[in-house]
Write an enzyme that holds these catalytic residues in place. Structure first.
Site, PDB file in Angstrom:
ATOM      1  N   CYS A   3       0.816  -1.225   0.000  1.00 45.29           N
ATOM      2  CA  CYS A   3       0.000   0.000   0.000  1.00 45.29           C
ATOM      3  C   CYS A   3       0.845   1.269   0.000  1.00 45.29           C
ATOM      4  O   CYS A   3       0.334   2.357  -0.260  1.00 45.29           O
ATOM      5  CB  CYS A   3      -0.959   0.002   1.190  1.00 45.29           C
ATOM      6  SG  CYS A   3      -1.932  -1.489   1.288  1.00 45.29           S
ATOM      7  N   HIS A  29      -3.630   6.933   1.847  1.00 43.49           N
ATOM      8  CA  HIS A  29      -4.032   5.596   1.412  1.00 43.49           C
ATOM      9  C   HIS A  29      -5.422   5.288   1.988  1.00 43.49           C
ATOM     10  O   HIS A  29      -5.694   5.531   3.158  1.00 43.49           O
ATOM     11  CB  HIS A  29      -3.003   4.572   1.894  1.00 43.49           C
ATOM     12  CG  HIS A  29      -3.459   3.167   1.729  1.00 43.49           C
ATOM     13  ND1 HIS A  29      -3.954   2.690   0.535  1.00 43.49           N
ATOM     14  CD2 HIS A  29      -3.520   2.134   2.605  1.00 43.49           C
ATOM     15  CE1 HIS A  29      -4.294   1.427   0.692  1.00 43.49           C
ATOM     16  NE2 HIS A  29      -4.052   1.060   1.931  1.00 43.49           N
ATOM     17  N   ASN A  66     -10.268  -0.571  -0.611  1.00 45.80           N
ATOM     18  CA  ASN A  66      -8.824  -0.416  -0.466  1.00 45.80           C
ATOM     19  C   ASN A  66      -8.154  -1.040  -1.690  1.00 45.80           C
ATOM     20  O   ASN A  66      -8.319  -2.230  -1.940  1.00 45.80           O
ATOM     21  CB  ASN A  66      -8.422  -1.145   0.826  1.00 45.80           C
ATOM     22  CG  ASN A  66      -6.925  -1.129   1.081  1.00 45.80           C
ATOM     23  OD1 ASN A  66      -6.136  -0.816   0.201  1.00 45.80           O
ATOM     24  ND2 ASN A  66      -6.546  -1.478   2.293  1.00 45.80           N
TER      25      ASN A  66
HETATM   26  N1  ACO Z   1     -19.138  -9.191   7.896  1.00 51.90           N
HETATM   27  C1  ACO Z   1     -19.726  -9.478   9.073  1.00 51.90           C
HETATM   28  N2  ACO Z   1     -19.043  -9.842  10.178  1.00 51.90           N
HETATM   29  C2  ACO Z   1     -17.699  -9.917  10.056  1.00 51.90           C
HETATM   30  C3  ACO Z   1     -17.023  -9.632   8.846  1.00 51.90           C
HETATM   31  C4  ACO Z   1     -17.792  -9.262   7.745  1.00 51.90           C
HETATM   32  N3  ACO Z   1     -17.253  -8.962   6.543  1.00 51.90           N
HETATM   33  N4  ACO Z   1     -15.711  -9.795   9.055  1.00 51.90           N
HETATM   34  C5  ACO Z   1     -15.539 -10.157  10.325  1.00 51.90           C
HETATM   35  N5  ACO Z   1     -16.747 -10.228  10.939  1.00 51.90           N
HETATM   36  C6  ACO Z   1     -17.039 -10.570  12.323  1.00 51.90           C
HETATM   37  C7  ACO Z   1     -15.953 -11.404  12.959  1.00 51.90           C
HETATM   38  O1  ACO Z   1     -16.145 -12.762  12.670  1.00 51.90           O
HETATM   39  C8  ACO Z   1     -16.147 -11.094  14.410  1.00 51.90           C
HETATM   40  O2  ACO Z   1     -17.226 -11.851  14.891  1.00 51.90           O
HETATM   41  P1  ACO Z   1     -17.185 -12.498  16.368  1.00 51.90           P
HETATM   42  O3  ACO Z   1     -17.064 -11.320  17.294  1.00 51.90           O
HETATM   43  O4  ACO Z   1     -18.475 -13.229  16.445  1.00 51.90           O
HETATM   44  O5  ACO Z   1     -15.971 -13.354  16.381  1.00 51.90           O
HETATM   45  C9  ACO Z   1     -16.616  -9.640  14.413  1.00 51.90           C
HETATM   46  O6  ACO Z   1     -17.061  -9.360  13.085  1.00 51.90           O
HETATM   47  C10 ACO Z   1     -15.520  -8.658  14.789  1.00 51.90           C
HETATM   48  O7  ACO Z   1     -14.367  -8.959  14.037  1.00 51.90           O
HETATM   49  P2  ACO Z   1     -13.054  -8.131  14.180  1.00 51.90           P
HETATM   50  O8  ACO Z   1     -12.011  -8.652  13.247  1.00 51.90           O
HETATM   51  O9  ACO Z   1     -12.699  -8.018  15.646  1.00 51.90           O
HETATM   52  O10 ACO Z   1     -13.553  -6.740  13.675  1.00 51.90           O
HETATM   53  P3  ACO Z   1     -12.923  -5.321  13.892  1.00 51.90           P
HETATM   54  O11 ACO Z   1     -13.856  -4.502  14.653  1.00 51.90           O
HETATM   55  O12 ACO Z   1     -11.495  -5.383  14.312  1.00 51.90           O
HETATM   56  O13 ACO Z   1     -12.924  -4.765  12.405  1.00 51.90           O
HETATM   57  C11 ACO Z   1     -11.452  -4.384  10.569  1.00 51.90           C
HETATM   58  C12 ACO Z   1     -12.184  -5.415  11.388  1.00 51.90           C
HETATM   59  C13 ACO Z   1     -12.436  -3.498   9.850  1.00 51.90           C
HETATM   60  C14 ACO Z   1     -10.595  -5.104   9.540  1.00 51.90           C
HETATM   61  C15 ACO Z   1     -10.566  -3.546  11.527  1.00 51.90           C
HETATM   62  O14 ACO Z   1      -9.746  -4.358  12.312  1.00 51.90           O
HETATM   63  C16 ACO Z   1      -9.739  -2.559  10.818  1.00 51.90           C
HETATM   64  O15 ACO Z   1     -10.211  -1.539  10.391  1.00 51.90           O
HETATM   65  N6  ACO Z   1      -8.423  -2.823  10.671  1.00 51.90           N
HETATM   66  C17 ACO Z   1      -7.566  -2.020   9.894  1.00 51.90           C
HETATM   67  C18 ACO Z   1      -6.969  -2.914   8.891  1.00 51.90           C
HETATM   68  C19 ACO Z   1      -7.094  -2.409   7.503  1.00 51.90           C
HETATM   69  O16 ACO Z   1      -7.592  -1.371   7.198  1.00 51.90           O
HETATM   70  N7  ACO Z   1      -6.582  -3.252   6.633  1.00 51.90           N
HETATM   71  C20 ACO Z   1      -6.578  -2.953   5.263  1.00 51.90           C
HETATM   72  C21 ACO Z   1      -5.409  -3.541   4.628  1.00 51.90           C
HETATM   73  S1  ACO Z   1      -3.951  -2.917   5.270  1.00 51.90           S
HETATM   74  C22 ACO Z   1      -3.707  -1.464   4.675  1.00 51.90           C
HETATM   75  O17 ACO Z   1      -4.166  -1.116   3.635  1.00 51.90           O
HETATM   76  C23 ACO Z   1      -2.907  -0.593   5.506  1.00 51.90           C
END
Ligand code: ACO
Length: 325
Positions: free
Chosen positions: A111, A252, A282
């Site tokens: 990225c 980004h 993304n």
């Molecule tokens: N739809 C519905 N539910 C989902 C999905 C989905 N697509 N994906 C995960 N879940 C569920 C999980 O199974 C979990 O359920 P559970 O509590 O019953 O186990 C629940 O949602 C919470 O999951 P988490 O992974 O804890 O969700 P979180 O609140 O951390 O959000 C996210 C996930 C959006 C990825 C967050 O961690 C984030 O914003 N991270 C930043 C990472 C990022 O932006 N990465 C992009 C690539 S890297 C880059 O470009 C820099």
């Protein structure tokens, strides 16, 4: 002398996939995706290739910069999802454009790739070795996703962005003012794609799933909100300006919550942070150049505007630049 972005271009695949479309093929919802990421849709390739999207973006950038294929003497493509391992994306684009005078190579910094390509092009142009560079950020991430892993596949899209960067000997007071970049390989495995399945008879084959992207989302989030404000401040200080002198922060497009957190850390109004992740998701290395092209073509960038570009992601890697338009 000024080293300047003289033209931008971008291409998004025709096929638009909304969150509701995804909820028809997997256990997810528009509400979950929008609340956590800000994304509403992404564009995914059906017939397009990384090369084709890059060439289309490049043609638009060349037209805007009034540069012909023969004028280009350097092509740097930032990608982790080129069509072939070899030949490289940059060589494929060279062929498509007929840019026969260029030297072409790829950069893999995920990225942050477009920022790393900009920094590399800047160094070559400043040294006088080349005069006119085409830099690309282009991805077909849909082929790297595990479409059975809802926690990653909903976040990403496909597309390409391009910029023409030139050494303008007679222009002063414009162009790239500072660049910073960094890496932290120690944390690399929080966002990984381990590679192709191995069929070497002398090596035990790992399970097929390892060839898709895996992510520890919360670790990536923490890395981003800690590192990006620091990198932006560093670039701004290096340019000997202040954060208040910046008209736009082109970050980004990983997640709206990361962008809001960066704005808060920098004490800057969110209006200075344009976004297109709502429509694109993304797109890794392509996010920054596509957003730059969006705001350029909307006429938001006026001559003399000062902007920050910032990328961050797998590696881990990060990069930021300050430039005057
Ligand atoms: N739809 C519905 N539910 C989902 C999905 C989905 N697509 N994906 C995960 N879940 C569920 C999980 O199974 C979990 O359920 P559970 O509590 O019953 O186990 C629940 O949602 C919470 O999951 P988490 O992974 O804890 O969700 P979180 O609140 O951390 O959000 C996210 C996930 C959006 C990825 C967050 O961690 C984030 O914003 N991270 C930043 C990472 C990022 O932006 N990465 C992009 C690539 S890297 C880059 O470009 C820099």
């Amino acid at each position: 002398m000024a080293i300047k972005i003289c033209g931008t271009g971008s291409y998004l695949p025709k096929h638009r996939v909304t969150n509701d479309d995804l909820s028809e093929i997997m256990d997810t919802s528009d509400e979950w995706i929008q609340t956590r990421t800000g994304m509403k849709a992404r564009h995914l390739v059906t017939e397009e290739t990384t090369t084709m999207m890059s060439a289309e973006a490049a043609k638009l950038a060349m037209e805007q910069a009034n540069v012909s294929a023969e004028d280009i003497d350097l092509i740097i493509a930032a990608t982790i999802s080129q069509d072939y391992i070899i030949p490289t994306l940059s060589c494929e684009v060279q062929r498509e454009l007929g840019a026969k005078n260029a030297v072409a190579f790829d950069i893999g910094a995920a990225c942050s790739g477009f920022l790393f390509a900009l920094n590399t092009a800047y160094s070559y142009l400043k040294s006088g070795q080349y005069q006119t560079a085409l830099i690309l950020g282009a991805e077909t991430l849909s082929k790297m996703m595990d479409w059975e892993d809802r926690s990653t596949c909903v976040l990403f899209g496909d597309g390409a962005g391009a910029a023409i960067v030139r050494n303008m000997p007679d222009e002063e007071g414009i162009g790239i003012e500072s660049l910073v970049q960094g890496s932290d390989g120690a944390k690399g495995m929080v966002l990984a794609c381990k590679g192709r399945p191995v069929k070497n008879p002398y090596v035990e084959t790992e399970e097929e799933r390892m060839s898709y992207v895996t992510m520890d989302g919360q670790e990536v989030y923490k890395f981003a909100v800690r590192t990006v404000p620091k990198a932006v401040k560093e670039a701004v200080e290096k340019a000997e300006v202040t954060l208040d002198d910046i008209d736009y922060f082109v970050l980004h497009q990983a997640n709206i919550r990361i962008i809001e957190s960066v704005a808060k850390h920098l004490h800057q109004p969110i209006e200075k942070f344009p976004t297109n992740l709502q429509e694109c998701g993304n797109i890794s290395a392509a996010s920054v150049p596509i957003l730059l092209d969006d705001i350029n073509r909307k006429g938001l960038l006026k001559k003399g505007n000062r902007i920050v570009l910032a990328g961050f992601g797998a590696g881990l890697t990060w990069g930021a630049a300050v430039l005057t338009w």
